[in-house]
Design a protein around this motif. Structure first.
Motif, PDB file in Angstrom:
ATOM      1  N   ALA A 176      12.975 -39.285 119.926  1.00 11.53           N
ATOM      2  CA  ALA A 176      13.990 -39.787 120.857  1.00 11.53           C
ATOM      3  C   ALA A 176      13.352 -40.579 121.988  1.00 11.53           C
ATOM      4  O   ALA A 176      13.907 -41.587 122.444  1.00 11.53           O
ATOM      5  CB  ALA A 176      14.799 -38.618 121.419  1.00 11.53           C
ATOM      6  N   ALA A 177      12.179 -40.137 122.436  1.00 12.45           N
ATOM      7  CA  ALA A 177      11.517 -40.820 123.549  1.00 12.45           C
ATOM      8  C   ALA A 177      10.849 -42.115 123.121  1.00 12.45           C
ATOM      9  O   ALA A 177      10.788 -43.076 123.894  1.00 12.45           O
ATOM     10  CB  ALA A 177      10.485 -39.889 124.189  1.00 12.45           C
ATOM     11  N   SER A 178      10.336 -42.153 121.892  1.00  8.82           N
ATOM     12  CA  SER A 178       9.556 -43.313 121.444  1.00  8.82           C
ATOM     13  C   SER A 178      10.320 -44.249 120.521  1.00  8.82           C
ATOM     14  O   SER A 178       9.835 -45.345 120.212  1.00  8.82           O
ATOM     15  CB  SER A 178       8.297 -42.829 120.717  1.00  8.82           C
ATOM     16  N   LYS A 179      11.491 -43.796 120.032  1.00 11.11           N
ATOM     17  CA  LYS A 179      12.304 -44.578 119.087  1.00 11.11           C
ATOM     18  C   LYS A 179      11.553 -44.819 117.774  1.00 11.11           C
ATOM     19  O   LYS A 179      11.696 -45.860 117.142  1.00 11.11           O
ATOM     20  CB  LYS A 179      12.732 -45.924 119.693  1.00 11.11           C
ATOM     21  N   GLN A 180      10.733 -43.856 117.362  1.00 17.58           N
ATOM     22  CA  GLN A 180      10.008 -43.964 116.098  1.00 17.58           C
ATOM     23  C   GLN A 180      10.320 -42.762 115.215  1.00 17.58           C
ATOM     24  O   GLN A 180      10.551 -41.653 115.714  1.00 17.58           O
ATOM     25  CB  GLN A 180       8.497 -44.050 116.353  1.00 17.58           C
ATOM     26  N   ASP A 181      10.297 -42.994 113.917  1.00 13.89           N
ATOM     27  CA  ASP A 181      10.597 -41.952 112.938  1.00 13.89           C
ATOM     28  C   ASP A 181       9.292 -41.273 112.521  1.00 13.89           C
ATOM     29  O   ASP A 181       8.408 -41.899 111.939  1.00 13.89           O
ATOM     30  CB  ASP A 181      11.289 -42.569 111.717  1.00 13.89           C
ATOM     31  N   LEU A 182       9.178 -39.982 112.818  1.00 18.23           N
ATOM     32  CA  LEU A 182       7.966 -39.217 112.498  1.00 18.23           C
ATOM     33  C   LEU A 182       8.200 -38.182 111.411  1.00 18.23           C
ATOM     34  O   LEU A 182       7.321 -37.353 111.147  1.00 18.23           O
ATOM     35  CB  LEU A 182       7.458 -38.509 113.769  1.00 18.23           C
ATOM     36  N   ASN A 183       9.361 -38.227 110.781  1.00 19.89           N
ATOM     37  CA  ASN A 183       9.716 -37.176 109.836  1.00 19.89           C
ATOM     38  C   ASN A 183       8.730 -37.089 108.676  1.00 19.89           C
ATOM     39  O   ASN A 183       8.309 -35.993 108.282  1.00 19.89           O
ATOM     40  CB  ASN A 183      11.131 -37.399 109.299  1.00 19.89           C
ATOM     41  N   ALA A 184       8.336 -38.240 108.121  1.00 18.87           N
ATOM     42  CA  ALA A 184       7.425 -38.217 106.968  1.00 18.87           C
ATOM     43  C   ALA A 184       6.090 -37.583 107.343  1.00 18.87           C
ATOM     44  O   ALA A 184       5.523 -36.796 106.577  1.00 18.87           O
ATOM     45  CB  ALA A 184       7.219 -39.640 106.443  1.00 18.87           C
ATOM     46  N   MET A 185       5.570 -37.913 108.530  1.00 22.07           N
ATOM     47  CA  MET A 185       4.300 -37.337 108.972  1.00 22.07           C
ATOM     48  C   MET A 185       4.399 -35.820 109.086  1.00 22.07           C
ATOM     49  O   MET A 185       3.516 -35.077 108.638  1.00 22.07           O
ATOM     50  CB  MET A 185       3.890 -37.943 110.315  1.00 22.07           C
ATOM     51  N   PHE A 186       5.486 -35.323 109.678  1.00 25.15           N
ATOM     52  CA  PHE A 186       5.623 -33.879 109.868  1.00 25.15           C
ATOM     53  C   PHE A 186       5.840 -33.152 108.544  1.00 25.15           C
ATOM     54  O   PHE A 186       5.331 -32.042 108.364  1.00 25.15           O
ATOM     55  CB  PHE A 186       6.770 -33.586 110.843  1.00 25.15           C
ATOM     56  N   ARG A 187       6.581 -33.766 107.637  1.00 28.60           N
ATOM     57  CA  ARG A 187       6.780 -33.093 106.350  1.00 28.60           C
ATOM     58  C   ARG A 187       5.455 -32.918 105.613  1.00 28.60           C
ATOM     59  O   ARG A 187       5.211 -31.912 104.961  1.00 28.60           O
ATOM     60  CB  ARG A 187       7.761 -33.889 105.486  1.00 28.60           C
ATOM     61  N   VAL A 188       4.588 -33.913 105.746  1.00 32.06           N
ATOM     62  CA  VAL A 188       3.304 -33.865 105.038  1.00 32.06           C
ATOM     63  C   VAL A 188       2.337 -32.910 105.719  1.00 32.06           C
ATOM     64  O   VAL A 188       1.691 -32.089 105.061  1.00 32.06           O
ATOM     65  CB  VAL A 188       2.696 -35.278 104.940  1.00 32.06           C
ATOM     66  N   PHE A 189       2.220 -32.990 107.050  1.00 31.27           N
ATOM     67  CA  PHE A 189       1.165 -32.242 107.721  1.00 31.27           C
ATOM     68  C   PHE A 189       1.618 -30.899 108.292  1.00 31.27           C
ATOM     69  O   PHE A 189       0.777 -30.088 108.687  1.00 31.27           O
ATOM     70  CB  PHE A 189       0.537 -33.094 108.819  1.00 31.27           C
ATOM     71  N   VAL A 190       2.916 -30.636 108.355  1.00 33.50           N
ATOM     72  CA  VAL A 190       3.414 -29.334 108.805  1.00 33.50           C
ATOM     73  C   VAL A 190       3.810 -28.463 107.624  1.00 33.50           C
ATOM     74  O   VAL A 190       3.460 -27.277 107.563  1.00 33.50           O
ATOM     75  CB  VAL A 190       4.606 -29.506 109.775  1.00 33.50           C
ATOM     76  N   ASP A 191       4.536 -29.041 106.679  1.00 33.61           N
ATOM     77  CA  ASP A 191       5.074 -28.254 105.565  1.00 33.61           C
ATOM     78  C   ASP A 191       4.098 -28.100 104.405  1.00 33.61           C
ATOM     79  O   ASP A 191       4.274 -27.212 103.569  1.00 33.61           O
ATOM     80  CB  ASP A 191       6.347 -28.911 105.028  1.00 33.61           C
ATOM     81  N   ARG A 192       3.082 -28.940 104.335  1.00 33.82           N
ATOM     82  CA  ARG A 192       2.189 -28.960 103.183  1.00 33.82           C
ATOM     83  C   ARG A 192       0.810 -28.426 103.556  1.00 33.82           C
ATOM     84  O   ARG A 192       0.249 -28.797 104.585  1.00 33.82           O
ATOM     85  CB  ARG A 192       2.067 -30.396 102.664  1.00 33.82           C
ATOM     86  N   ALA A 193       0.260 -27.559 102.745  1.00 33.80           N
ATOM     87  CA  ALA A 193      -1.120 -27.115 102.921  1.00 33.80           C
ATOM     88  C   ALA A 193      -2.064 -28.194 102.396  1.00 33.80           C
ATOM     89  O   ALA A 193      -1.680 -29.056 101.616  1.00 33.80           O
ATOM     90  CB  ALA A 193      -1.350 -25.802 102.179  1.00 33.80           C
ATOM     91  N   GLY A 194      -3.319 -28.115 102.830  1.00 35.77           N
ATOM     92  CA  GLY A 194      -4.309 -29.051 102.326  1.00 35.77           C
ATOM     93  C   GLY A 194      -4.530 -30.220 103.253  1.00 35.77           C
ATOM     94  O   GLY A 194      -3.935 -30.334 104.326  1.00 35.77           O
ATOM     95  N   ALA A 195      -5.420 -31.116 102.819  1.00 32.57           N
ATOM     96  CA  ALA A 195      -5.800 -32.276 103.625  1.00 32.57           C
ATOM     97  C   ALA A 195      -6.214 -33.412 102.710  1.00 32.57           C
ATOM     98  O   ALA A 195      -6.735 -33.177 101.613  1.00 32.57           O
ATOM     99  CB  ALA A 195      -6.960 -31.913 104.550  1.00 32.57           C
ATOM    100  N   PRO A 196      -5.997 -34.650 103.123  1.00 28.70           N
ATOM    101  CA  PRO A 196      -6.479 -35.782 102.325  1.00 28.70           C
ATOM    102  C   PRO A 196      -8.006 -35.839 102.329  1.00 28.70           C
ATOM    103  O   PRO A 196      -8.653 -35.502 103.326  1.00 28.70           O
ATOM    104  CB  PRO A 196      -5.875 -37.001 103.042  1.00 28.70           C
ATOM    105  N   TYR A 197      -8.556 -36.271 101.190  1.00 25.71           N
ATOM    106  CA  TYR A 197     -10.011 -36.412 101.042  1.00 25.71           C
ATOM    107  C   TYR A 197     -10.259 -37.858 100.641  1.00 25.71           C
ATOM    108  O   TYR A 197      -9.910 -38.280  99.532  1.00 25.71           O
ATOM    109  CB  TYR A 197     -10.517 -35.442  99.979  1.00 25.71           C
TER     110      TYR A 197
END
Length: 710
Positions: free
Chosen positions: A431-452
């Protein structure tokens, strides 16, 4: 009067009125506690008269609560019935859980039914509070111990985990508490009040909801000064004006810093309280630190601002634990990381954060951030603190500093006095930045693991008077590819430029233009992404070995029995959790196994000359008297040394060499080494032992870097 000043005063009064109405409306929907307590440190007992006013909607309903089993209820209105013990939820918070009390049979579950026209519960109970102390494995090196609660002549520690007040579940609540203590004692609680009244009573209250009610204190000396709208306080076990002055000044500085960054400090005071054993706790409006901890000079610029910041994150915007604990990562990012960033060491801090994840999160120990509640092992710390910290860093890079700051302020305004989730934070920043962060949070909050990530097929082409660099970014982890904006640094004699390459597939080709001949290409050189580091990106480290599940320990067959016994006790100390040691004598080993890390013990170990001799590539020299490293010399006599190198048969593993002198240093070395995880080599002196040399070897063979000068 100046009309402008009148307008400012009017606006300020209006805002104050709105805030008070908001607080009152919020509190009306929450339980309110009135607790009158008496503490007897000699008898180690507590007596309480409690009045609980529940929301009006609770009238006529059944209510259950937990109370510590040693506390006997002497009277209750309405009448209460003890129900069958089970392992129902205990208190969960920043500083631990009382679920273990239920498992040990030391928590009692009670039930009552409120009359149709009443929402008030009155209880009188008393009993001993002495739950004993435990030292979790990850706290040995710091000397920290934990207790569910204790009352003793040295002091008192009552927390949510003590169950010293009726615990109604995860509801927030307001409170008023008075407590009688011995003469000369100060008793500190959350909110506003007094630690020592003329009538012998300490009194504390808070209309801002809390999720836990602590009372701590003992025979203390109080210091105080005004810090704007905040009262800065220090409580010490012995008078020390100079120490108190440093903390009072730091309190004023940090509360003002975070007020400007986030919003008004939520309480009327902040107090440093010296505990009677080593702790590092942050409660609403105060922190409880151990006697050694507060005297370390670096605490004033590390742990102390971290605990102050918890008053915004965790102690006024509360955690919705069911959806994951976000506040430890955000607090670490805006305190520990921010201070390092201000010193020009932000990239180093992020690198070390990623190293901890690589070293300790393996073999089924990973989990999504939605599952993080509190830290209880290096792996849970690496995810709950480290991964979350990196997520907030990526959010800041995505929306910019102004958008991130505005998002922090909006999040605080909207959720002060309420529980919040990762998604609540996301929506505030969106709301403050007018940017959509949903995809980032779904990947890094809901998903275990990390990119290699890996860099491949890099080449340079001439393009007229300029140059073109072609390459490929590969994602080599299991599972679905991540969608990432990968920073790619292109360096030449003219300087360095950083480009963003969007990757969303297993392989992403890129083309970069350069006016001058390129010299170096490097992926994510500032460690801005949460990702799994390749072992060759960083120097081999002590943490690599402590993060392994299977470790070979090689002891010197020629060593005296007492020395071998000391080495075995070190290994026994490190055993437990997920780490297992296979112990062999050097006479039994001809080749180091490639599938595991190795500890080589002893200067007289037959394997030491072969694997830990002179190494010009890293700047290590060994002679008959000492080890020379990049930052100093470590003698063999009257000193202890730890040296870690890359495994000669497996770049993803490490091998380490430990020498101990005097032998009495072995126990202290065992305690301390797990907390020096980022280093490649260490030197210690004395039986304590005290660290004198530390450093990291150079790392120059990263697969995320391509040298184009050939």
């Amino acid at each position: 009067m100046n009309p402008a000043l009148i307008r400012v005063a009017t606006i300020a009064a209006l805002l104050c009125t709105i805030a008070l109405r908001w607080t009152a409306a919020l509190a009306a929907d929450l339980p309110a506690y009135r607790l009158d307590a008496s503490l007897d440190p000699q008898a180690r007992t507590l007596a309480v008269e409690a009045t609980l006013t529940l929301p009006q909607a609770q009238a006529g309903r059944a209510v259950e609560f937990l109370l510590a089993a040693p506390l006997a209820i002497e009277s209750a209105e309405p009448a209460v019935t003890r129900v069958a013990d089970d392992e129902g939820p205990g208190f969960v918070g920043i500083n631990g859980s009382s679920a273990s009390l239920a498992r040990q049979g030391r928590a009692a579950r009670w039930r009552l039914t409120l009359p149709a026209d009443s929402n008030v519960i009155r209880l009188r109970y008393r009993g001993p509070v002495a739950f004993g102390f435990d030292t979790p494995q990850q706290e040995y090196a710091r000397g920290f111990s934990e207790t569910a609660g204790t009352i003793q002549p040295e002091g008192v520690y009552l927390a949510g985990s003590t169950l010293w007040y009726p615990y109604l579940g995860d509801s927030l609540f307001t409170f008023e508490v008075s407590a009688r203590t011995p003469a000369g004692w100060h008793l500190i609680g959350p909110g506003s009040g007094s630690s020592q009244g003329a009538d012998g009573l300490a009194r504390w209250r808070s209309e801002l909801p809390v999720d836990e009610l602590h009372l701590v204190g003992g025979p203390l000396v109080r210091y105080a000064r005004s810090a704007g709208a905040v009262e800065a306080e220090v409580y010490l076990r012995k008078a020390d004006e100079a120490l108190a002055a440093r903390y009072l000044e730091a309190t004023a500085r940090y509360t003002e810093m975070y007020r400007r960054l986030i919003g008004p400090y939520p309480y009327g005071k902040f107090a440093l309280v010296e505990n009677f054993w080593e702790t590092g706790y942050g409660m609403p409006s105060f922190t409880l630190l151990g006697p050694q901890i507060i005297r370390f000079p670096f605490i004033l610029t590390s742990s102390y601002p971290h605990e102050i910041l918890h008053n915004w994150w965790g102690n006024s915007v509360f955690v919705d634990y069911a959806s994951g604990n976000w506040c430890e990562g955000l607090t670490a990012y805006l305190a520990d990381h921010l201070f390092k960033e201000q010193q020009g060491q932000g990239a180093d801090y992020r690198r070390d954060t990623l190293k901890k994840y690589r070293d300790f999160v393996r073999d089924g120990q990973d989990f999504p951030l939605t599952a993080f509640r509190s830290r209880h092992s290096p792996a849970t710390e690496a995810v709950g603190y480290g991964k979350a910290l990196m997520l907030f860093h990526m959010v800041r890079r995505a929306v910019g500093d102004d958008g991130f700051r505005a998002g922090l302020q909006r999040f605080y305004r909207e959720f002060k006095g309420r529980r919040a989730s990762f998604d609540d934070f996301r929506r505030a920043v969106e709301a403050a930045s007018k940017q959509d962060l949903n995809a980032m949070f779904r990947v890094f909050v809901d998903r275990a693991g990390a990119p290699y990530l890996r860099l491949a097929q890099v080449r340079v082409e001439r393009a007229g008077d300029s140059f073109r660099v072609r390459g490929r970014i590969e994602q080599r982890h299991g599972g679905e590819p991540y969608a990432l904006d990968v920073p790619v640094a292109l360096r030449s004699a003219a300087g360095s430029t950083v480009h963003k390459v969007r990757v969303a597939a297993r392989r992403t080709d890129f083309v970069l233009e350069s006016a001058t001949r390129p010299q170096l290409v490097e992926l994510d050189p500032e460690f801005d992404l949460f990702r799994l580091l390749d072992a060759r990106e960083t120097a081999p480290s002590i943490g690599q070995i402590f993060g392994e599940t299977q470790v070979l320990a090689v002891l010197p067959a020629r060593a005296a029995p007492a020395r071998l016994d000391a080495y075995r006790r070190m290994l026994e100390f490190w055993s437990g959790g997920t780490q297992r040691f296979t112990v062999r004598m050097d006479s039994e080993i001809t080749e180091l196994p490639a599938d595991r890390a190795v500890w080589v013990f002893g200067r007289d170990n037959a394997l030491a000359p072969r694997w830990f001799g002179d190494d010009t590539a890293i700047g290590m020299r060994v002679d008959g008297e000492s080890i020379t490293t990049g930052t100093g010399r470590i003698a063999f006599a009257d000193a202890s040394a730890v040296v870690v190198k890359r495994h000669p048969r497996n770049v993803n593993k490490a091998i380490g060499w430990i020498t101990v002198d005097p032998l009495e240093a072995a126990a202290g070395l065992a305690r301390k080494l797990p907390h020096y995880g980022k280093y490649s080599y260490l030197g210690f002196e004395g039986a304590e032992p005290a660290n004198t040399v530390k450093g990291e070897w150079p790392a120059s063979d990263s697969p995320l870097r391509a040298d184009l000068r050939a």
